[in-house]
Design a protein around this motif. Structure first.
Motif, short mmCIF file in Angstrom:
data_model
loop_
_atom_site.label_atom_id
_atom_site.label_comp_id
_atom_site.label_asym_id
_atom_site.label_seq_id
_atom_site.Cartn_x
_atom_site.Cartn_y
_atom_site.Cartn_z
N GLY A 201 1.01 -1.62 -0.46
CA GLY A 201 0.43 0.09 -0.15
C GLY A 201 1.00 1.46 -0.11
N SER A 202 0.27 2.75 0.13
CA SER A 202 0.93 3.70 0.18
C SER A 202 1.69 3.95 -0.97
N SER A 203 1.11 3.28 -1.80
CA SER A 203 1.94 3.36 -3.51
C SER A 203 3.41 2.98 -3.72
N MET A 204 3.96 2.24 -2.27
CA MET A 204 5.10 1.94 -2.65
C MET A 204 5.34 0.30 -4.24
N GLY A 205 6.08 0.67 -4.50
CA GLY A 205 6.20 0.01 -5.94
C GLY A 205 5.76 0.23 -6.66
N ILE A 206 4.59 1.01 -7.19
CA ILE A 206 3.71 1.71 -8.39
C ILE A 206 4.44 2.15 -9.28
N ALA A 209 2.66 3.17 -16.89
CA ALA A 209 3.17 2.10 -18.06
C ALA A 209 2.23 2.76 -18.91
N ALA A 210 3.19 3.84 -19.73
CA ALA A 210 2.33 4.44 -20.30
C ALA A 210 1.64 3.46 -22.33
N SER A 211 2.95 2.70 -21.91
CA SER A 211 2.73 2.22 -23.46
C SER A 211 3.13 0.39 -22.98
N PRO A 212 3.03 -0.63 -24.18
CA PRO A 212 3.48 -1.78 -23.33
C PRO A 212 5.08 -2.10 -23.87
N ALA A 213 6.09 -1.00 -24.11
CA ALA A 213 7.48 -1.02 -23.47
C ALA A 213 7.84 -0.29 -22.68
N GLU A 214 7.13 -0.62 -21.45
CA GLU A 214 7.38 0.21 -20.37
C GLU A 214 6.77 -0.47 -19.16
N LEU A 215 6.58 -1.50 -20.12
CA LEU A 215 5.21 -2.53 -19.35
C LEU A 215 7.05 -3.06 -18.52
N GLU A 216 7.61 -3.99 -18.98
CA GLU A 216 8.44 -4.64 -18.13
C GLU A 216 9.10 -3.93 -17.26
N ALA A 217 9.86 -2.75 -17.65
CA ALA A 217 10.70 -2.47 -16.49
C ALA A 217 8.94 -1.99 -14.76
N ALA A 218 7.83 -1.93 -14.99
CA ALA A 218 7.31 -1.78 -13.84
C ALA A 218 6.64 -2.78 -13.48
N VAL A 219 6.66 -3.98 -13.69
CA VAL A 219 6.53 -4.96 -13.72
C VAL A 219 7.47 -5.53 -12.58
N GLU A 220 8.99 -5.33 -13.44
CA GLU A 220 10.13 -5.16 -11.93
C GLU A 220 10.19 -4.79 -10.99
N THR A 221 9.58 -3.18 -11.12
CA THR A 221 9.49 -2.62 -9.98
C THR A 221 9.03 -3.20 -8.57
N ARG A 223 7.66 -5.91 -8.53
CA ARG A 223 8.30 -7.17 -7.52
C ARG A 223 9.26 -6.76 -6.52
N GLN A 224 9.70 -5.30 -6.43
CA GLN A 224 10.36 -5.77 -5.18
C GLN A 224 10.04 -5.49 -3.80
N PHE A 225 8.58 -5.04 -4.38
CA PHE A 225 8.08 -5.54 -3.32
C PHE A 225 7.07 -6.39 -2.93
N ASP A 226 6.75 -7.82 -4.18
CA ASP A 226 5.93 -8.80 -3.77
C ASP A 226 6.01 -9.15 -4.59
N PRO A 227 6.21 -10.77 -4.72
CA PRO A 227 6.35 -11.49 -6.53
C PRO A 227 4.96 -11.20 -6.90
N LYS A 228 4.28 -11.02 -6.43
CA LYS A 228 3.04 -11.25 -7.17
C LYS A 228 2.34 -9.77 -7.49
N VAL A 229 2.45 -9.48 -8.86
CA VAL A 229 1.27 -8.06 -9.15
C VAL A 229 0.53 -8.25 -9.71
N ILE A 230 -0.31 -7.12 -9.71
CA ILE A 230 -2.04 -6.76 -10.38
C ILE A 230 -1.03 -5.93 -11.85
N VAL A 231 -1.63 -6.14 -12.32
CA VAL A 231 -1.37 -4.42 -13.53
C VAL A 231 -3.02 -4.30 -14.14
N GLU A 232 -3.49 -2.88 -13.59
CA GLU A 232 -4.92 -2.48 -13.99
C GLU A 232 -4.73 -2.10 -14.80
N ALA A 233 -5.58 -1.69 -16.14
CA ALA A 233 -5.88 -1.21 -16.46
C ALA A 233 -5.97 0.81 -16.44
#
Length: 375
Positions: A201-206, A209-221, A223-233
């Motif tokens: 929570g508290s916007s940690m690790g959020i 991503a404006a495009s698919p090209a930015e998605l992988e780096a956002a997921v890795e960020t 994952r530094q806080f939780d191995p389970k990630v949710i991607v929301e439109a």
């Protein structure tokens, strides 16, 4: 349980999660405002290594000083819960240290757990307190666990008839086995997307991503806080929040006037950690939010419905998107929302006629009335 003439309240804060500092800042506000004439306050901090210790009652030690984040230090003396000396429930605090006899700090009547994130807000602490037969403020084990996990939270809300936005969940195993498949699946969502740790929570690790090209780096960020990630439109709409407070006895949940957060133009594209806790001028709360009367009534009713759908107790903040088409899409519930004097939850109740001190008092009274165990 026989209560003390002046109930002893264990204010518990800090913790092992990435939201340690936020918890300390919350505790500073509560220690400043709690009615000391009515309650005896026992402050216990949890260091980042998990150690419990008796700490200072001085709120200034736990406040946010400039940009220096407060932290509970490791102490030579630990605090543990032990069976009361009279053979009753495990509700006595005992201080222990190397080469020193344990000393009793007395029994406590109720715990005020001001912990955010895993190992505090996710049902783990609540389960321990239930087993120890100690009353505590806030949601129980299941509601805390579901409310902490953005994936299962959405599953429960959808099954309760609430509208949720499109999302994808990326587990650690899926990411490790088939990263490209995960990115392809998440990339089918409408951009921009918000990539979040599923249990933080508290916007940690959020990240946004404006495009698919930015998605992988956002997921890795994330994952530094939780191995389970949710991607929301990303959802086009105004962010509307409602503070919910459990009703007394069999009464329905109480809801505040709805509030709206407007992030001021500048360095913050959205309501991130800096905007929430560091940059005081970054966001502005409008409460009551400028909504048609029927929408105000509807969002308050939906917030109470979400509160009950999870079986929540005590308090929660429920966040919605109000779209141009007039839809109210639920974003999330927070079972231990930010609770500093300037946080959304206390501010909305202040605008609705309940002061910060009165709110703390009401939460403690609710906890003292509630039995532990199945209910």
């Amino acid at each position: 349980m026989t209560l003390s003439a002046k109930p002893r309240v264990l204010v518990l804060f800090g913790g092992r999660s990435s939201e340690h500092a936020v918890s300390c800042v919350t505790a500073a506000g509560v220690l400043e405002a709690i009615d000391r004439s009515k309650y005896e306050v026992v402050p216990v901090g949890i260091a980042k290594n998990g150690q419990w210790s008796l700490v200072s009652l001085d709120p200034s030690q736990w406040s946010l000083r400039s940009t220096v984040l407060p932290e509970v230090p490791v102490s030579p003396e630990s605090v543990v819960l032990a069976t009361a000396s009279d053979g009753g429930a495990a509700q006595e605090l005992v201080a222990t240290a190397t080469e020193r006899m344990p000393r009793s700090l007395g029994a406590v009547d109720v715990v005020l757990p001001l912990l955010h994130g895993p190992f505090g807000e996710d049902g783990t602490l609540q389960g321990m307190l239930e087993m120890a037969d100690i009353r505590y403020v806030g949601a129980g084990v299941l509601a805390s666990a579901v409310g902490m996990d953005k994936h299962y939270m959405k599953v429960v809300f959808a099954s309760a008839g609430l509208s949720v936005g499109p999302y994808e969940v990326l587990t650690d195993r899926e990411w490790s086995r088939n990263r490209s498949g995960c990115l392809e699946r998440a990339g089918k969502l409408e951009f921009p997307v918000f990539v979040k740790p599923a249990r933080a929570g508290s916007s940690m690790g959020i990240s946004r991503a404006a495009s698919p090209a930015e998605l992988e780096a956002a997921v890795e960020t994330a994952r530094q806080f939780d191995p389970k990630v949710i991607v929301e439109a990303g959802i086009t709409g105004r962010e509307i929040e409602v503070a919910v407070l459990q009703g007394r006895g069999l009464d329905e949940p109480r809801t505040s006037l709805p509030g709206e957060v407007a992030v001021q133009p500048g360095e913050h594209e959205w309501y991130d950690f800096e905007a929430k806790y560091v940059d005081g001028a970054a966001a502005e709360l409008s409460c009551p939010a400028d909504l048609p009367p029927d929408v105000t009534d509807r969002v308050r009713a939906l917030a109470a419905h979400a509160f009950d759908a999870l079986g929540t107790e005590g308090l929660a903040r429920v966040d919605f998107f109000y779209t141009p088409a007039g839809e109210l899409i639920i974003n999330e519930i927070n079972t231990m929302p930010g609770f500093t004097p300037i946080s959304m939850y206390p501010q909305m109740w202040a605008k609705s006629g309940l002061t910060y001190t009165e709110l703390i008092d009401e939460l403690i009274e609710l906890a003292l009335e509630r039995k532990t165990g199945l209910r």
